[in-house]
Design a protein around this motif. Structure first.
Motif, mmCIF file in Angstrom:
data_model
loop_
_atom_site.group_PDB
_atom_site.id
_atom_site.type_symbol
_atom_site.label_atom_id
_atom_site.label_comp_id
_atom_site.label_asym_id
_atom_site.label_seq_id
_atom_site.Cartn_x
_atom_site.Cartn_y
_atom_site.Cartn_z
ATOM 1 N N ASP A 195 0.708 -1.352 0.056
ATOM 2 C CA ASP A 195 -0.200 0.011 0.063
ATOM 3 C C ASP A 195 1.107 1.221 0.033
ATOM 4 O OD1 ASP A 195 -2.931 0.948 0.533
ATOM 5 O OD2 ASP A 195 -1.515 2.117 1.894
ATOM 6 N N ALA A 196 0.567 2.136 -0.840
ATOM 7 C CA ALA A 196 1.189 3.331 -0.976
ATOM 8 C C ALA A 196 1.414 4.104 0.344
ATOM 9 C CB ALA A 196 0.652 4.395 -1.735
ATOM 10 N N ALA A 197 0.329 4.027 1.233
ATOM 11 C CA ALA A 197 0.584 4.602 2.561
ATOM 12 C C ALA A 197 1.683 4.172 3.602
ATOM 13 C CB ALA A 197 -0.706 4.635 3.298
ATOM 14 N N GLN A 198 1.679 2.680 3.372
ATOM 15 C CA GLN A 198 2.785 1.943 4.278
ATOM 16 C C GLN A 198 4.136 2.306 3.580
ATOM 17 O OE1 GLN A 198 2.238 0.442 6.627
ATOM 18 N NE2 GLN A 198 0.098 -0.190 6.621
ATOM 19 N N ILE A 199 4.232 2.381 2.303
ATOM 20 C CA ILE A 199 5.647 2.780 1.788
ATOM 21 C C ILE A 199 6.073 4.071 2.385
ATOM 22 C CG2 ILE A 199 6.710 3.260 -0.448
ATOM 23 C CD1 ILE A 199 5.065 1.273 -1.884
ATOM 24 N N ALA A 200 4.954 5.209 2.168
ATOM 25 C CA ALA A 200 5.172 6.652 2.649
ATOM 26 C C ALA A 200 5.701 6.592 4.147
ATOM 27 C CB ALA A 200 4.015 7.248 2.514
ATOM 28 N N ALA A 201 5.094 5.587 4.977
ATOM 29 C CA ALA A 201 5.548 5.517 6.345
ATOM 30 C C ALA A 201 6.635 4.726 6.692
ATOM 31 C CB ALA A 201 4.198 5.157 7.056
ATOM 32 N N ARG A 202 7.409 4.086 5.456
ATOM 33 C CA ARG A 202 8.325 3.442 5.638
ATOM 34 C C ARG A 202 8.307 2.052 6.646
ATOM 35 N NH1 ARG A 202 13.750 7.410 5.316
ATOM 36 N NH2 ARG A 202 12.974 8.577 3.495
ATOM 37 N N ASN A 203 6.942 1.409 6.244
ATOM 38 C CA ASN A 203 6.682 0.514 7.002
ATOM 39 C C ASN A 203 6.342 -0.737 6.143
ATOM 40 O OD1 ASN A 203 5.972 -1.167 9.674
ATOM 41 N ND2 ASN A 203 3.739 -0.788 8.902
ATOM 42 N N TYR A 204 7.010 -1.925 6.429
ATOM 43 C CA TYR A 204 6.765 -3.165 5.786
ATOM 44 C C TYR A 204 6.031 -4.381 6.780
ATOM 45 C CZ TYR A 204 7.433 -7.328 2.612
ATOM 46 O OH TYR A 204 7.152 -8.318 1.907
ATOM 47 N N PRO A 205 4.695 -4.340 6.326
ATOM 48 C CA PRO A 205 3.861 -4.905 7.517
ATOM 49 C C PRO A 205 3.202 -6.320 6.935
ATOM 50 C CG PRO A 205 2.518 -3.705 5.844
ATOM 51 C CD PRO A 205 3.813 -3.325 5.395
ATOM 52 N N ASP A 206 3.809 -6.902 5.784
ATOM 53 C CA ASP A 206 3.168 -8.024 5.364
ATOM 54 C C ASP A 206 4.124 -9.215 5.265
ATOM 55 O OD1 ASP A 206 0.799 -6.695 4.855
ATOM 56 O OD2 ASP A 206 0.995 -6.289 2.807
ATOM 57 N N GLY A 207 5.320 -9.315 5.919
ATOM 58 C CA GLY A 207 6.299 -10.548 5.649
ATOM 59 C C GLY A 207 5.548 -11.466 6.728
#
Length: 345
Positions: A311-323
């Motif tokens: 999700d673009a919002a996660q990329i902007a927040a520098r968070n990788y949540p889906d591993g």
């Protein structure tokens, strides 16, 4: 065991139990009590314990049982809760202890209220394991309703309970490589077996406790289960994997900073994170935690979606949540049923 109180990595793990088909993680902490109390301190042998605790103290007795085993831990910790002037309540001291370096908790108290207070805290924290002892089956009944997965009972007669059989058990097994052994079938130095029938043993197990009996001429721990019925080694392995993944990925971030670099938010960086996780899972397999398939391939998987699926919002927040990762525990054989036939021709 290294305590990660501040981290940029969150690891959660779900234990998926199969639907029935029709047809260092070895360090003990001894929690005692005294009028003046004593601060948390590490000890490498029983001689060092004697400097601070006399042979008549319960802390010393528990430590002696731990160090007397064939595979004793390299180090234990002891803390004595203050009960005199301005006493410390268990509920107050336990959160402070969770910030310290240890994994297995042994308490000198056999009061059922203390056992459940500690058990509640251990279950809520979800990172440690607690061993208690008792000679009162009624107390086991009261504890059983809690369905603890991280709390393990050791039932014995009063004379043997005074020798700290649960501390001996931790001393014999706890410091061995995580996943390499089960907690059933261990001989404990200094502990006498309980002389009971198979029916009486089954009753103790039904109350969510373990004990010490003679099987085929050898004195051994009767089982290796939590109050809930979960296996101790499975919980221990789960803790190892969760901590190790968290540590490995956090170390990846730290090393990038140390090298004046970064983990890029693209498929290269995602691959680095996934590689760190797979290294942990491979180690877990080598230590015996993870099963293999018919071809001898370890049964673990990792899924780390590429940047294009983020999700673009996660990329902007520098968070990788889906591993994600999963694995099949190797478990252990505790019982067997074998059929034989006598043939005359």
């Amino acid at each position: 065991m290294i305590i990660l109180s501040i981290s940029d990595v969150t690891v959660t793990i779900a234990v998926l139990k199969p639907t029935p088909i029709l047809g260092g993680f070895g360090k003990p902490l001894i929690l005692g009590s005294s009028a003046a109390g004593k601060d948390f301190k590490n000890y490498s042998d029983i001689a060092a314990v004697l400097v601070d605790y006399a042979t008549t103290t319960e802390e010393y007795k528990a430590a002696a049982a731990t160090f007397a085993q064939k595979n004793p831990p390299a180090e234990i910790a002891i803390v004595s809760r203050r009960t005199g002037t301005t006493p410390e309540a268990l509920v107050d001291i336990l959160p402070k202890l969770f910030l310290k370096d240890w994994h297995f908790l042994i308490s000198t108290s056999t009061l059922v209220t203390d056992i459940t207070t500690i058990g509640d805290a251990i279950e809520a924290d979800k990172s440690r394991q607690y061993f208690f002892r008792t000679s009162v089956q009624a107390d086991l009944t009261a504890i059983l309703v809690k369905k603890y997965t991280r709390t393990y009972g050791f039932y014995h007669i009063a004379a043997e309970v005074a020798k700290y059989p649960e501390a001996a058990w931790v001393g014999a097994v706890g410091s061995l490589p995580v996943g390499s052994v089960t907690w059933k079938g261990w001989t404990l130095v200094g502990i006498a077996p309980l002389d009971i029938t198979a029916t009486e043993l089954a009753a103790i197990h039904a109350l969510g406790a373990n004990t010490y009996v003679t099987k085929s001429g050898t004195d051994v721990t009767s089982d290796g289960k939590a109050v809930s019925g979960d296996f101790i080694d499975l919980i221990h392995s789960q803790d190892f994997v969760v901590f190790s993944v968290q540590y490995a990925v956090q170390d990846l971030f730290n090393q990038a900073q140390a090298a004046l670099s970064k983990i890029p938010y693209d498929n290269r960086g995602i691959a680095q994170i996934e590689s760190a996780v797979r290294t942990v899972l491979q180690r877990a397999y080598l230590q015996g935690m993870i099963a293999v398939d018919e071809d001898g391939v370890p049964l673990f998987n990792t899924t780390f979606p590429p940047r294009s699926q983020m999700d673009a919002a996660q990329i902007a927040a520098r968070n990788y949540p889906d591993g994600q990762f999963d694995f099949v525990p190797a478990g252990a054989v505790h019982t067997a049923a074998i059929r034989g036939t006598i043939k005359f021709a």
